[in-house]
Write a protein that holds these residues in place. Sequence first.
Motif, PDB file in Angstrom:
ATOM      1  N   LEU A 124      36.262  65.164  25.603  1.00  0.00           N
ATOM      2  CA  LEU A 124      37.210  65.868  24.751  1.00  0.00           C
ATOM      3  C   LEU A 124      37.154  67.379  24.982  1.00  0.00           C
ATOM      4  O   LEU A 124      38.181  68.064  24.962  1.00  0.00           O
ATOM      5  N   ALA A 125      35.954  67.910  25.218  1.00  0.00           N
ATOM      6  CA  ALA A 125      35.825  69.340  25.511  1.00  0.00           C
ATOM      7  C   ALA A 125      36.555  69.693  26.798  1.00  0.00           C
ATOM      8  O   ALA A 125      37.275  70.697  26.872  1.00  0.00           O
ATOM      9  N   ILE A 126      36.394  68.863  27.834  1.00  0.00           N
ATOM     10  CA  ILE A 126      37.098  69.079  29.104  1.00  0.00           C
ATOM     11  C   ILE A 126      38.603  68.962  28.903  1.00  0.00           C
ATOM     12  O   ILE A 126      39.376  69.811  29.365  1.00  0.00           O
ATOM     13  N   TRP A 127      39.021  67.931  28.204  1.00  0.00           N
ATOM     14  CA  TRP A 127      40.453  67.700  27.962  1.00  0.00           C
ATOM     15  C   TRP A 127      41.074  68.891  27.230  1.00  0.00           C
ATOM     16  O   TRP A 127      42.152  69.381  27.593  1.00  0.00           O
ATOM     17  N   GLY A 128      40.374  69.365  26.202  1.00  0.00           N
ATOM     18  CA  GLY A 128      40.875  70.508  25.452  1.00  0.00           C
ATOM     19  C   GLY A 128      40.892  71.789  26.264  1.00  0.00           C
ATOM     20  O   GLY A 128      41.854  72.568  26.207  1.00  0.00           O
ATOM     21  N   GLU A 130      41.005  72.119  29.568  1.00  0.00           N
ATOM     22  CA  GLU A 130      41.875  72.087  30.749  1.00  0.00           C
ATOM     23  C   GLU A 130      43.354  72.200  30.393  1.00  0.00           C
ATOM     24  O   GLU A 130      44.089  72.941  31.050  1.00  0.00           O
ATOM     25  N   THR A 131      43.802  71.455  29.387  1.00  0.00           N
ATOM     26  CA  THR A 131      45.250  71.405  29.128  1.00  0.00           C
ATOM     27  C   THR A 131      45.621  71.451  27.648  1.00  0.00           C
ATOM     28  O   THR A 131      46.763  71.136  27.304  1.00  0.00           O
ATOM     29  N   GLY A 132      44.678  71.824  26.781  1.00  0.00           N
ATOM     30  CA  GLY A 132      44.998  71.759  25.352  1.00  0.00           C
ATOM     31  C   GLY A 132      45.353  70.352  24.939  1.00  0.00           C
ATOM     32  O   GLY A 132      46.326  70.121  24.212  1.00  0.00           O
ATOM     33  N   PHE A 133      44.571  69.380  25.438  1.00  0.00           N
ATOM     34  CA  PHE A 133      44.766  67.954  25.137  1.00  0.00           C
ATOM     35  C   PHE A 133      46.121  67.447  25.642  1.00  0.00           C
ATOM     36  O   PHE A 133      46.800  66.678  24.970  1.00  0.00           O
ATOM     37  N   GLY A 134      46.476  67.878  26.835  1.00  0.00           N
ATOM     38  CA  GLY A 134      47.693  67.382  27.481  1.00  0.00           C
ATOM     39  C   GLY A 134      48.940  68.166  27.177  1.00  0.00           C
ATOM     40  O   GLY A 134      50.024  67.813  27.662  1.00  0.00           O
ATOM     41  N   ASN A 135      48.834  69.239  26.418  1.00  0.00           N
ATOM     42  CA  ASN A 135      50.018  70.010  26.043  1.00  0.00           C
ATOM     43  C   ASN A 135      50.500  70.963  27.132  1.00  0.00           C
ATOM     44  O   ASN A 135      51.688  71.286  27.185  1.00  0.00           O
ATOM     45  N   GLY A 188      47.640  66.440  35.843  1.00  0.00           N
ATOM     46  CA  GLY A 188      47.301  65.563  34.736  1.00  0.00           C
ATOM     47  C   GLY A 188      46.569  66.217  33.573  1.00  0.00           C
ATOM     48  O   GLY A 188      46.356  67.426  33.531  1.00  0.00           O
ATOM     49  N   HIS A 189      46.177  65.381  32.638  1.00  0.00           N
ATOM     50  CA  HIS A 189      45.577  65.830  31.381  1.00  0.00           C
ATOM     51  C   HIS A 189      44.275  66.592  31.573  1.00  0.00           C
ATOM     52  O   HIS A 189      43.939  67.459  30.760  1.00  0.00           O
ATOM     53  N   THR A 190      43.513  66.250  32.589  1.00  0.00           N
ATOM     54  CA  THR A 190      42.236  66.938  32.811  1.00  0.00           C
ATOM     55  C   THR A 190      42.189  67.661  34.151  1.00  0.00           C
ATOM     56  O   THR A 190      41.123  68.060  34.605  1.00  0.00           O
ATOM     57  N   GLN A 191      43.364  67.819  34.771  1.00  0.00           N
ATOM     58  CA  GLN A 191      43.520  68.702  35.928  1.00  0.00           C
ATOM     59  C   GLN A 191      42.641  68.325  37.126  1.00  0.00           C
ATOM     60  O   GLN A 191      41.756  69.066  37.548  1.00  0.00           O
ATOM     61  N   PHE A 192      42.925  67.171  37.687  1.00  0.00           N
ATOM     62  CA  PHE A 192      42.225  66.713  38.890  1.00  0.00           C
ATOM     63  C   PHE A 192      42.897  67.260  40.138  1.00  0.00           C
ATOM     64  O   PHE A 192      44.120  67.184  40.275  1.00  0.00           O
ATOM     65  N   LEU A 193      42.100  67.772  41.066  1.00  0.00           N
ATOM     66  CA  LEU A 193      42.607  68.086  42.393  1.00  0.00           C
ATOM     67  C   LEU A 193      42.791  66.774  43.167  1.00  0.00           C
ATOM     68  O   LEU A 193      42.156  65.759  42.860  1.00  0.00           O
ATOM     69  N   PRO A 194      43.649  66.784  44.194  1.00  0.00           N
ATOM     70  CA  PRO A 194      43.966  65.524  44.892  1.00  0.00           C
ATOM     71  C   PRO A 194      42.753  64.762  45.419  1.00  0.00           C
ATOM     72  O   PRO A 194      42.695  63.529  45.305  1.00  0.00           O
ATOM     73  N   ALA A 246      25.716  67.078  35.929  1.00  0.00           N
ATOM     74  CA  ALA A 246      27.010  66.409  36.132  1.00  0.00           C
ATOM     75  C   ALA A 246      28.143  67.299  35.645  1.00  0.00           C
ATOM     76  O   ALA A 246      29.203  67.391  36.283  1.00  0.00           O
ATOM     77  N   ILE A 247      27.937  67.985  34.524  1.00  0.00           N
ATOM     78  CA  ILE A 247      28.932  68.927  34.024  1.00  0.00           C
ATOM     79  C   ILE A 247      29.105  70.087  35.000  1.00  0.00           C
ATOM     80  O   ILE A 247      30.223  70.576  35.213  1.00  0.00           O
ATOM     81  N   GLN A 248      28.014  70.509  35.625  1.00  0.00           N
ATOM     82  CA  GLN A 248      28.102  71.583  36.620  1.00  0.00           C
ATOM     83  C   GLN A 248      28.992  71.197  37.788  1.00  0.00           C
ATOM     84  O   GLN A 248      29.609  72.052  38.420  1.00  0.00           O
ATOM     85  N   GLY A 249      29.067  69.902  38.070  1.00  0.00           N
ATOM     86  CA  GLY A 249      29.947  69.439  39.145  1.00  0.00           C
ATOM     87  C   GLY A 249      31.417  69.599  38.813  1.00  0.00           C
ATOM     88  O   GLY A 249      32.260  69.631  39.705  1.00  0.00           O
ATOM     89  N   TRP A 250      31.727  69.718  37.513  1.00  0.00           N
ATOM     90  CA  TRP A 250      33.128  69.816  37.099  1.00  0.00           C
ATOM     91  C   TRP A 250      33.729  71.170  37.427  1.00  0.00           C
ATOM     92  O   TRP A 250      34.874  71.272  37.871  1.00  0.00           O
ATOM     93  N   ASN A 251      32.951  72.227  37.203  1.00  0.00           N
ATOM     94  CA  ASN A 251      33.462  73.583  37.417  1.00  0.00           C
ATOM     95  C   ASN A 251      32.299  74.477  37.830  1.00  0.00           C
ATOM     96  O   ASN A 251      31.213  74.381  37.268  1.00  0.00           O
TER      97      ASN A 251
END
Length: 270
Positions: A124-128, A130-135, A188-194, A246-251
Amino acid sequence: MRLGTWMGLLATVSVFLTAAGAAEAARCSSSGANFESWKKSFSAEAKQNGVKPKAIAALMNTSYSTATIRADRSQKSFKLSLSAFMAKRGAPAIVSRGRALKRSNAALFASLERRYGVPPGPLLAIWGMETGFGNVTGNQNTLSAVATLAYDCRRTEYFTEQLYAALALIDRGTLSASARGAMHGEVGHTQFLPKNVRLYGADGDGDGRVNLNSKADALASTANFLKGHGWVRGAGYQPGQTNFSAIQGWNAATVYQKAIAIMGKQIDGQ
């Protein structure tokens, strides 16, 4: 070899290096002057490497994105202190909304935790964040953004990999040539690169396909990403704890990593 011959050779090499330097400088000028000729060369190489006509046609239809280059050169928020960064990102609002979404999507998050071992908080922290929960998922043409960064000199190798991944996704119908997302090609909602879509994309809603504009697919893919980066079921995820790596792998930004951990903990009520 005579001295005169050596001097001539050195002069030739010097001219070549000067010309190469000038060409590199022109390529990095953010003008995109050689983008069209680069596309032709890259498309020929991609075809030889097995990329199919559908994706080649999509690549040839891309445009150089000055907006992407401008965004790439001005990422200043990651230089803020942790408290300033979290204030800028609206951490209290993310935590509040995250807690509400955790309750209203309890079955989904329970399913994801059973499947991947990742609790709701970090997702949920990542989702919020990255995109404000998809907004706000972005309105930049994804393939044009990735192609622009593959052409650009700053991170050519990294985004060449991303471009090949995007072309493969177009070939198999996972990504549309007209897909839109963030400035660096995230979708997408959590901003994945290809490349991450290819490696970690997961079907979270059971429709048999991966669509990062589906919240269930995006959250499943994010959980799969964390698991793929060493997430251990039941272990802590704060700095210094097992799952923080693992979180460090995200950004790559330390403030981003810590913000995810802090907000995730608050959402999870720990």
